[in-house]
Write an enzyme that holds these catalytic residues in place. Structure first.
Site, PDB file in Angstrom:
ATOM      1  N   TYR A 180       0.858  -1.189   0.000  1.00  0.00           N
ATOM      2  CA  TYR A 180       0.000   0.000   0.000  1.00  0.00           C
ATOM      3  C   TYR A 180       0.891   1.234   0.000  1.00  0.00           C
ATOM      4  CZ  TYR A 180      -3.555   3.345   1.419  1.00  0.00           C
ATOM      5  OH  TYR A 180      -4.389   4.424   1.465  1.00  0.00           O
ATOM      6  N   TYR A 190      -2.866   5.355   9.142  1.00  0.00           N
ATOM      7  CA  TYR A 190      -2.322   4.025   8.823  1.00  0.00           C
ATOM      8  C   TYR A 190      -1.061   3.869   9.672  1.00  0.00           C
ATOM      9  CZ  TYR A 190      -1.207   0.047   5.721  1.00  0.00           C
ATOM     10  OH  TYR A 190      -0.942  -1.200   5.193  1.00  0.00           O
TER      11      TYR A 190
HETATM   12  N1  LIG Z   1      -7.731  -3.354   1.699  1.00  0.00           N
HETATM   13  C1  LIG Z   1      -6.917  -2.350   1.365  1.00  0.00           C
HETATM   14  O1  LIG Z   1      -7.319  -1.185   1.321  1.00  0.00           O
HETATM   15  C2  LIG Z   1      -5.494  -2.656   0.987  1.00  0.00           C
HETATM   16  C3  LIG Z   1      -4.788  -1.742   0.195  1.00  0.00           C
HETATM   17  C4  LIG Z   1      -3.486  -2.056  -0.185  1.00  0.00           C
HETATM   18  C5  LIG Z   1      -2.909  -3.240   0.239  1.00  0.00           C
HETATM   19  N2  LIG Z   1      -3.638  -4.109   1.013  1.00  0.00           N
HETATM   20  C6  LIG Z   1      -2.981  -5.373   1.416  1.00  0.00           C
HETATM   21  O2  LIG Z   1      -3.673  -6.464   0.857  1.00  0.00           O
HETATM   22  C7  LIG Z   1      -3.374  -7.629   1.623  1.00  0.00           C
HETATM   23  C8  LIG Z   1      -4.665  -8.380   1.913  1.00  0.00           C
HETATM   24  O3  LIG Z   1      -5.474  -7.617   2.769  1.00  0.00           O
HETATM   25  P1  LIG Z   1      -7.011  -7.322   2.520  1.00  0.00           P
HETATM   26  O4  LIG Z   1      -7.212  -5.856   2.723  1.00  0.00           O
HETATM   27  O5  LIG Z   1      -7.466  -7.937   1.257  1.00  0.00           O
HETATM   28  O6  LIG Z   1      -7.718  -7.985   3.791  1.00  0.00           O
HETATM   29  P2  LIG Z   1      -8.187  -9.463   4.167  1.00  0.00           P
HETATM   30  O7  LIG Z   1      -8.858  -9.323   5.489  1.00  0.00           O
HETATM   31  O8  LIG Z   1      -8.956 -10.091   3.048  1.00  0.00           O
HETATM   32  O9  LIG Z   1      -6.814 -10.245   4.264  1.00  0.00           O
HETATM   33  C9  LIG Z   1      -5.921 -10.205   5.330  1.00  0.00           C
HETATM   34  C10 LIG Z   1      -5.703 -11.646   5.770  1.00  0.00           C
HETATM   35  O10 LIG Z   1      -4.541 -11.730   6.582  1.00  0.00           O
HETATM   36  C11 LIG Z   1      -4.767 -12.804   7.459  1.00  0.00           C
HETATM   37  N3  LIG Z   1      -3.755 -12.787   8.512  1.00  0.00           N
HETATM   38  C12 LIG Z   1      -3.560 -11.859   9.478  1.00  0.00           C
HETATM   39  N4  LIG Z   1      -2.523 -12.223  10.249  1.00  0.00           N
HETATM   40  C13 LIG Z   1      -2.044 -13.390   9.753  1.00  0.00           C
HETATM   41  C14 LIG Z   1      -0.991 -14.266  10.111  1.00  0.00           C
HETATM   42  N5  LIG Z   1      -0.198 -14.019  11.167  1.00  0.00           N
HETATM   43  N6  LIG Z   1      -0.804 -15.394   9.373  1.00  0.00           N
HETATM   44  C15 LIG Z   1      -1.578 -15.675   8.310  1.00  0.00           C
HETATM   45  N7  LIG Z   1      -2.603 -14.876   7.916  1.00  0.00           N
HETATM   46  C16 LIG Z   1      -2.823 -13.746   8.634  1.00  0.00           C
HETATM   47  C17 LIG Z   1      -6.197 -12.577   7.922  1.00  0.00           C
HETATM   48  O11 LIG Z   1      -6.759 -13.736   8.491  1.00  0.00           O
HETATM   49  C18 LIG Z   1      -6.860 -12.222   6.585  1.00  0.00           C
HETATM   50  O12 LIG Z   1      -7.365 -13.381   5.961  1.00  0.00           O
HETATM   51  C19 LIG Z   1      -2.637  -7.133   2.869  1.00  0.00           C
HETATM   52  O13 LIG Z   1      -1.249  -7.255   2.669  1.00  0.00           O
HETATM   53  C20 LIG Z   1      -3.006  -5.657   2.900  1.00  0.00           C
HETATM   54  O14 LIG Z   1      -2.086  -4.857   3.604  1.00  0.00           O
HETATM   55  C21 LIG Z   1      -4.910  -3.849   1.389  1.00  0.00           C
END
Ligand SMILES: NC(=O)c1ccc[n+]([C@@H]2O[C@H](COP(=O)([O-])OP(=O)(O)OC[C@H]3O[C@@H](n4cnc5c(N)ncnc54)[C@H](O)[C@@H]3O)[C@@H](O)[C@H]2O)c1
Length: 305
Positions: A180, A190
Site C-alpha cells: 500500500y 495508517y
Molecule cells: N484493503 C486495502 O485497502 C489494501 C490496500 C493495499 C494493500 N492491502 C494489502 O492487501 C493484503 C490483503 O489484505 P485485505 O485488505 O485484502 O484484507 P483481508 O482481510 O482479506 O486479508 C488479510 C488476511 O490476513 C490474514 N492474517 C492476518 N494475520 C495473519 C498471520 N499471522 N498469518 C496468516 N494470515 C494472517 C487474515 O486472516 C486475513 O485473511 C494485505 O497485505 C493488505 O495490507 C490492502
C-alpha cells in the site's frame, strides 16, 4: 489469441478467510485462468471460513464465469509469524483454534505441500496478509513490540515464504505480495508501523527478486493496491473515508474493484509477465501518480463530455 493461461499451474494463496479481500479475488482470478489453487488461512479465522464454505454462504462469489464452481485444492492452517512450530509459544499451540490443526508454521506448510504434491509442486505463491496490532496508533505512539509485530507479520513473513517455498517452485515460478502506498507517502491513520512494514515489503521485493531470481529462477513482485473495504481494512476504522478521498482524487473515478487486483495478479503470475520482476505494480486507478488533490471545481470526465 493472447490469453492468460494458467492451466497445469498450482498456486498457493496465503491470507484468505472470506470472500471480501484481495486474496480471495486473486485466488478466483487464478482459477478463472485455469490454475488449481490452495489456500493458507490464519487459524483464528479458519473455523469460521470453513463454516461459511460448508453452509454455502460464499456460493455466489465462488461461481466462475463459465458457471462452474471455484474449488480449493487444499486449505491449510497457516500462521505467517512462525517459521517453525517450535517458535509458537505454548499459549498459541494450546489455544483451541490452533491445537487441532497440526503444524501451522511456514515450515509446516512447506512440508504439507511437499507431502501432498511432491516437489517441485508450485508455480505461484501469493502473500495477501498483513497484521499490525497497533495500526490505529500514530507511529509516534507505537510501541517497540507493536512495531516489530507489524514488520514480522506483514514483511518478514514474505521473506520466509520465499525462502521456504522457492525450492519447491517449478521453473518460471512467481511470488507476489500486496502493498500500500503508505510505504512512500504519508497516510494519516495508517499507523502502528504498518507504513514501515509496507516500505520493508517493497524494498525486500527488489532484493528477493535478485537473490531468488539468481538462485531459483523465480520472479518476485508486489502490487500496490488502492484502498478497498476488506475485513482487515475495515478494522482500521477509516476505510470508507480513504476510498471516497481516493476515488475523488484519482485519474480514474470508476469504482475500484478487488477483481482489478485479481486480474493484475493473474497476469503477473502468468508466463506473459516472464520479464517482470522486482517491481511494484500500482493497481489503484492511478491515484499514486497524483501530487495534489482535485479541487471540487476541476473538470471531471463527466463534466468535460
Ligand atoms: N484493503 C486495502 O485497502 C489494501 C490496500 C493495499 C494493500 N492491502 C494489502 O492487501 C493484503 C490483503 O489484505 P485485505 O485488505 O485484502 O484484507 P483481508 O482481510 O482479506 O486479508 C488479510 C488476511 O490476513 C490474514 N492474517 C492476518 N494475520 C495473519 C498471520 N499471522 N498469518 C496468516 N494470515 C494472517 C487474515 O486472516 C486475513 O485473511 C494485505 O497485505 C493488505 O495490507 C490492502
Amino acid at each position: 489469441m493472447l490469453r492468460i493461461d494458467l492451466r497445469d499451474k498450482r498456486a498457493f494463496v496465503a491470507g484468505v478467510a472470506d470472500d471480501g479481500g484481495f486474496g480471495f479475488a486473486i485466488a478466483k482470478a487464478l482459477a478463472e485462468a485455469g490454475a488449481s489453487v490452495c489456500l493458507g488461512t490464519w487459524p483464528p479465522a479458519l473455523g469460521i471460513f470453513e463454516k461459511l464454505l460448508e453452509r454455502g454462504k460464499l456460493d455466489e462469489s465462488m461461481t466462475l464465469s463459465d458457471g462452474s464452481r471455484l474449488e480449493f485444492e487444499r486449505i491449510y492452517p497457516f500462521d505467517a509469524v512462525f517459521d517453525t512450530l517450535e517458535q509458537a509459544p505454548a499459549e498459541i499451540r494450546e489455544n483451541k483454534r490452533y491445537r487441532e490443526r497440526g503444524d501451522f508454521s511456514i515450515r509446516g506448510l512447506t512440508d504439507r505441500l511437499i507431502t501432498d504434491f511432491g516437489t517441485p509442486c508450485l508455480d505461484i505463491v501469493v502473500h495477501s496478509l498483513a497484521n499490525g496490532p497497533e495500526v490505529k496508533l500514530p507511529l509516534l505512539e507505537t510501541s517497540r513490540r507493536g512495531y516489530l509485530d507489524a514488520i514480522s507479520a506483514s514483511a518478514y513473513s514474505n521473506i520466509s515464504l520465499v525462502r521456504h517455498l522457492a525450492p519447491a517452485m517449478r521453473p518460471g515460478g512467481s511470488f507476489l505480495s500486496l502493498t500500500y502506498m503508505a510505504s512512500e507517502r504519508v497516510i494519516p491513520g495508517y499507523g502502528g508501523g504498518m507504513s514501515s512494514a509496507k516500505a520493508a515489503l517493497e524494498s525486500d521485493t527488489r532484493t528477493l527478486a535478485f537473490e531468488a531470481g539468481r538462485r531459483y529462477g523465480v520472479r518476485v513482485n508486489t502490487i500496490s493496491a488502492g484502498p478497498y473495504a476488506s475485513r482487515a481494512a475495515t478494522a482500521i476504522g477509516m476505510i470508507q473515508r480513504m476510498i471516497a478521498y481516493t476515488q475523488r482524487n484519482s485519474p480514474l473515478t470508476r469504482e475500484f474493484l478487488a477483481s482489478d487486483v485479481g486480474n493484475a495478479a493473474a497476469f503477473l503470475a502468468s508466463p506473459l509477465a516472464a520479464g517482470i520482476t522486482g517491481t511494484v505494480v500500482y493497481v489503484d486507478n492511478g491515484y499514486h501518480a497524483m501530487g495534489m488533490g482535485v479541487e471540487e471545481s476541476a473538470p471531471s470526465r463527466a463534466a468535460a463530455t
